[in-house]
Scaffold this motif. Structure first.
Motif, PDB file in Angstrom:
ATOM      1  N   ARG A 168      11.338  -4.742 -37.958  1.00  0.00           N
ATOM      2  CA  ARG A 168      12.095  -5.587 -36.938  1.00  0.00           C
ATOM      3  C   ARG A 168      12.837  -4.547 -35.968  1.00  0.00           C
ATOM      4  O   ARG A 168      13.881  -4.588 -35.826  1.00  0.00           O
ATOM      5  N   ARG A 192      21.088  -8.875 -34.612  1.00  0.00           N
ATOM      6  CA  ARG A 192      21.570  -9.184 -35.808  1.00  0.00           C
ATOM      7  C   ARG A 192      20.690  -8.789 -36.989  1.00  0.00           C
ATOM      8  O   ARG A 192      20.536  -8.393 -38.170  1.00  0.00           O
ATOM      9  N   GLU A 193      19.096  -9.254 -36.446  1.00  0.00           N
ATOM     10  CA  GLU A 193      18.282  -8.930 -37.684  1.00  0.00           C
ATOM     11  C   GLU A 193      17.470  -7.685 -37.570  1.00  0.00           C
ATOM     12  O   GLU A 193      16.678  -7.422 -38.589  1.00  0.00           O
ATOM     13  N   ASP A 253      16.297  -4.157 -38.376  1.00  0.00           N
ATOM     14  CA  ASP A 253      16.416  -3.197 -39.437  1.00  0.00           C
ATOM     15  C   ASP A 253      16.584  -1.977 -38.584  1.00  0.00           C
ATOM     16  O   ASP A 253      17.014  -1.011 -39.521  1.00  0.00           O
ATOM     17  N   ASP A 267      30.677  -6.942 -34.312  1.00  0.00           N
ATOM     18  CA  ASP A 267      29.698  -7.107 -35.428  1.00  0.00           C
ATOM     19  C   ASP A 267      29.127  -8.608 -35.273  1.00  0.00           C
ATOM     20  O   ASP A 267      28.142  -8.892 -35.705  1.00  0.00           O
ATOM     21  N   GLY A 307      25.646  -7.841 -35.905  1.00  0.00           N
ATOM     22  CA  GLY A 307      25.354  -7.907 -37.414  1.00  0.00           C
ATOM     23  C   GLY A 307      26.118  -6.853 -38.058  1.00  0.00           C
ATOM     24  O   GLY A 307      26.727  -5.877 -37.507  1.00  0.00           O
ATOM     25  N   ASP A 308      25.848  -6.749 -39.525  1.00  0.00           N
ATOM     26  CA  ASP A 308      26.537  -5.757 -40.418  1.00  0.00           C
ATOM     27  C   ASP A 308      25.773  -4.402 -40.246  1.00  0.00           C
ATOM     28  O   ASP A 308      24.650  -4.382 -40.456  1.00  0.00           O
ATOM     29  N   ALA A 341      25.744  -2.151 -41.966  1.00  0.00           N
ATOM     30  CA  ALA A 341      24.908  -1.634 -43.185  1.00  0.00           C
ATOM     31  C   ALA A 341      23.631  -2.330 -43.493  1.00  0.00           C
ATOM     32  O   ALA A 341      22.889  -1.596 -44.167  1.00  0.00           O
ATOM     33  N   THR A 342      22.985  -3.244 -42.480  1.00  0.00           N
ATOM     34  CA  THR A 342      21.904  -3.628 -42.804  1.00  0.00           C
ATOM     35  C   THR A 342      20.794  -3.162 -41.752  1.00  0.00           C
ATOM     36  O   THR A 342      19.693  -3.549 -42.015  1.00  0.00           O
ATOM     37  N   LYS A 343      21.304  -2.256 -41.047  1.00  0.00           N
ATOM     38  CA  LYS A 343      20.350  -1.610 -39.938  1.00  0.00           C
ATOM     39  C   LYS A 343      20.729   0.040 -40.043  1.00  0.00           C
ATOM     40  O   LYS A 343      21.594   0.239 -40.261  1.00  0.00           O
ATOM     41  N   GLN A 344      19.528   0.577 -39.330  1.00  0.00           N
ATOM     42  CA  GLN A 344      19.579   1.980 -39.207  1.00  0.00           C
ATOM     43  C   GLN A 344      19.654   1.980 -37.720  1.00  0.00           C
ATOM     44  O   GLN A 344      18.978   1.346 -36.802  1.00  0.00           O
ATOM     45  N   ASP A 383      22.745   6.681 -37.373  1.00  0.00           N
ATOM     46  CA  ASP A 383      21.907   7.154 -38.760  1.00  0.00           C
ATOM     47  C   ASP A 383      21.359   8.391 -38.086  1.00  0.00           C
ATOM     48  O   ASP A 383      20.945   9.398 -39.072  1.00  0.00           O
TER      49      ASP A 383
END
Length: 567
Positions: free
Chosen positions: A209, A268-269, A271, A288, A292-293, A295-298, A316
Motif C-alpha cells: 500500500r 494510516r494504512e 506501509d 499521528d 497512523g502509527d 512504526a507501521t510504515k516505512q 527510514d
C-alpha cells in the motif's frame, strides 16, 4: 581595462542571472542603478508599497520560475520590504533584495544623528538566506556571485545586498569580461545517489500500500510530470499538501485531497510512504491521528534541503535531491522490478470514502437557504466561467479555504497562495507579478475583503503597467475567520467588523473597471465583462457573513489544530 559605474556593474550582474524585472521606488541613492536598468533589459515597475513589491516578485517567480529584484530606499523604504521578504523566506521564493544606503562615512556604524540611518544588514539578516553590504565597487561581481550561489543553495530563498550610494555612483576600472556564466560559480541542485535510488525503488516495488505525499517542492522543481509518471507506474494514491495543490491535478483518478477522510485512511494504512518536496508542516496534519502509527510504515523523504528531512515524521530513507531527478531515477529503476502490488481496490476504497465525505460536506452548501451569496456557490461560478486554464492567486482567511476546496484543478505554477507564513494582502500583488511574467495567460485574483485592503492601491500599479486581470473581492465586511472561535469562547465578537466598502468604486477611482454583484445570478455576466476589459478589473461580490463562517467542521478543526495541537 574598461571604466564602468558601480550601478552598471550591478545591473550587468543582475542581467547575467536573467533578471528582467525590478519592483520598487526611485530615490537619489538608487537613481544611478535605475538609470541603467533599461540598458540591461531590466524593466522597472514602480509600486505603492515596498512589501507589495516582494509579493509581486513572488507571484512572478511562482508562475514562471524566474527571479525578480526588489528595491528599498534607505531607512523606511527598506524597512517596508521586511514583511514581504520574510514571507518569501518562508515560502522558499528566490528574490534579489537590493537596499540603498547613505554615504559611507555616516553608516556602519551610524550615529543617532544620522538621517534614516540604520544597520540594514543587521535588520535583514534574520529574514533572508544570506546578506552583505557592498562597500567597494570592485567587489560587486564577486559579492553578487556569492549572493546568487546562496539564493539557490538547497531550498531557494531571498538574498540581500545593501549598497551605499557612492558605490553605485563611482567609476571603476574592470577587466573587459568580468562576467562569468552562472554555471561557473554555483552548482546544480543535489542529485540522489544510485544507492538511495535503488533503496527507494526496492521499498516501493515491494510495498502493498504505497502512498505519495507531494508538496510545493514538486511544483517549484518542475517535477510534476515525473511525479505523475511514478504515481501511474505504482498505481498508488497521491496526496498533495494544501500549498502544493498544483503539484498533481485533483481530478486525476489517483488524487486524494489532503483534508479528506480518504486521504487519512490512505496515510494510516500505507506501509510505504513517499514524501517529496514537503516538510509536512502543521497545516498538513502531521499528527499521528491522521498519519497512523509511525512504526507501521516505512517513510522515504525526498527534499532539496537536508534541513527539511524528518522535521515532523521519522524517516527510514532520506534522499537529498532535486525532485525531478530523484523521481525520474526511481521510476527508471522500478521498470526493472516485478512489483507485487497490482490490486487497485485500496484506492477505490479511499476514493469512495472521500466521495462520501464530499457528499456530506456539500449537503449544507447545496441546501443553503440564503438570503445572500454563499462563498462556495460563488467559487463554483468563478470556476465554471474560467476553468482550469488561468493562474489563480488566492488570498484571505475563509475565502482562501473555500478557494482551495472548490476552484477547479489547475496546471503547475497556476495556483498561487501563501500557506506557510499565512501573510494577508498577497493576492493582488501576486496577480501583478504573475501577469507580468505570463502576459498571455488569464490571471484571476480571488481575495477576501480583509486581505484586499492591505494592498488595494497596487491596482494603480496594474493600471499604469497596462495589466489586465480580474480581482474578485468576497465582501461581507468582517474578519470572518476570527469570528467562530470568538463566538465559541465568548459568545460575542470583537474587533472583527470592517464595515461596508464598495471595492468596485474604489477600483474605478484608481482607473480600473468595477462591478458590484449582490445576486448570485448576476455574477457570471459580471465576470465576463470584467474579463473582457483591457485593463485590471474588480468585482465587488456581496457574500453572506453566515455563509462564509460555515466552513465544513472537519476543515475548520484541522486548521485550528495548527494552533492548538491535535484535538
Amino acid at each position: 581595462m574598461t571604466v564602468h559605474t558601480g550601478a552598471e556593474l550591478l545591473a550587468a550582474a543582475m542581467a547575467n542571472e536573467s533578471i528582467e524585472v525590478a519592483f520598487g521606488l526611485p530615490c537619489p541613492e538608487l537613481d544611478p542603478l535605475l538609470a541603467v536598468l533599461d540598458d540591461h533589459g531590466i524593466r522597472l515597475v514602480p509600486v505603492r508599497h515596498e512589501a507589495a513589491a516582494v509579493h509581486m516578485a513572488e507571484g512572478y517567480y511562482k508562475s514562471t520560475g524566474r527571479v525578480a529584484a526588489v528595491l528599498g530606499n534607505p531607512g523606511p523604504g527598506s524597512a517596508n520590504l521586511l514583511p514581504g521578504v520574510l514571507t518569501a523566506l518562508h515560502e522558499g521564493s528566490p528574490v534579489l533584495v537590493l537596499t540603498a544606503q547613505h554615504r559611507l562615512e555616516v553608516v556602519y556604524p551610524s550615529t543617532p544623528a544620522t538621517f534614516q540611518g540604520q544597520d540594514q544588514v543587521g535588520l535583514f539578516a534574520p529574514a533572508v538566506k544570506w546578506n552583505a553590504p557592498v562597500l567597494d565597487g570592485r567587489r560587486i561581481h564577486e559579492i553578487a556571485r556569492m549572493a546568487f550561489r546562496e539564493m539557490w543553495n538547497g531550498r531557494p530563498g531571498p538574498v540581500h545586498l545593501d549598497v551605499p550610494a557612492p558605490v553605485l555612483a563611482e567609476t571603476i576600472e574592470v577587466d573587459e569580461a568580468p562576467i562569468r556564466p552562472p554555471g561557473a560559480y554555483r552548482a546544480e541542485p543535489a542529485r540522489a545517489s544510485s544507492e538511495t535510488v535503488d533503496a527507494a525503488a526496492e521499498l516501493l516495488a515491494n510495498a502493498q500500500r504505497p502512498v505519495i505525499f507531494a508538496g510545493t517542492g514538486v511544483e517549484r522543481g518542475d517535477a510534476c510530470a515525473q511525479l505523475r509518471n511514478l504515481a501511474e507506474l505504482l498505481r498508488c494514491p497521491v496526496i498533495t499538501s494544501q500549498a502544493g495543490r498544483g503539484a498533481f491535478r485533483s481530478d486525476h483518478p489517483q488524487a486524494l485531497i489532503s483534508s479528506a477522510h480518504g486521504a487519512d485512511l490512505a496515510r494510516r494504512e500505507a506501509d510505504v510512504m513517499l514524501i517529496v518536496g514537503s516538510r509536512v508542516g502543521n497545516l498538513d496534519t502531521p499528527y499521528d491521528k491522521y498519519w497512523g502509527d509511525p512504526a507501521t510504515k516505512q517513510v522515504i523523504q525526498i527534499d532539496l534541503d537536508p534541513r527539511h528531512i524528518a522535521v515532523t515524521r521519522p524517516v527510514d530513507l532520506a534522499i537529498v535531491s532535486d525532485a525531478a531527478y530523484a523521481l525520474r531515477a526511481i521510476a527508471a529503476r522500478l521498470h526493472h522490478h516485478e512489483a507485487s502490488r497490482v490490486d487497485s481496490s485500496d484506492l477505490e476504497r479511499y476514493q469512495a470514502a472521500a466521495a462520501q465525505q464530499q457528499l456530506e460536506l456539500a449537503g449544507p452548501i447545496l441546501e443553503w437557504p440564503g438570503p445572500g451569496i454563499h462563498p462556495a456557490h460563488a467559487m463554483g461560478v468563478i470556476g465554471a466561467r474560467f476553468g482550469s486554464d488561468p493562474i489563480y492567486t488566492v488570498d484571505g482567511g475563509n475565502t482562501a479555504v473555500w478557494a482551495y476546496l472548490l476552484l477547479p484543478p489547475t496546471e503547475p505554477r497556476s495556483y498561487l497562495s501563501i500557506l506557510e507564513m499565512g501573510m494577508l494582502g498577497t493576492g493582488i500583488p501576486s496577480a501583478i507579478g504573475a501577469k507580468l511574467g505570463s502576459p498571455d495567460r488569464t490571471v484571476i485574483c480571488v481575495t477576501g475583503d480583509g486581505a484586499a485592503g492591505f494592498n488595494i492601491m497596487e491596482l494603480k500599479t496594474a493600471v499604469r503597467e497596462q495589466l489586465n486581470f480580474v480581482t474578485v473581492v468576497f465582501a461581507e465586511g468582517s474578519w470572518t475567520m476570527e469570528e467562530p472561535t470568538q463566538l465559541d469562547r465568548y459568545q460575542r465578537t470583537f474587533g472583527t467588523e470592517q464595515g461596508d466598502i464598495r471595492w468596485d468604486l474604489l477600483a474605478v477611482s484608481l482607473g480600473c473597471h468595477g462591478e458590484l454583484v449582490e445576486e448570485l445570478e448576476d455574477l457570471d455576466e459580471a465576470l465576463g465583462r470584467a474579463h473582457a476589459h483591457p485593463g485590471p478589473s474588480v468585482v465587488c461580490l456581496r457574500t453572506d457573513l453566515d455563509g462564509n463562517r460555515a466552513l465544513p467542521p472537519g476543515i475548520r478543526e484541522r486548521f485550528n489544530e495548527a494552533y492548538t495541537g491535535p484535538s
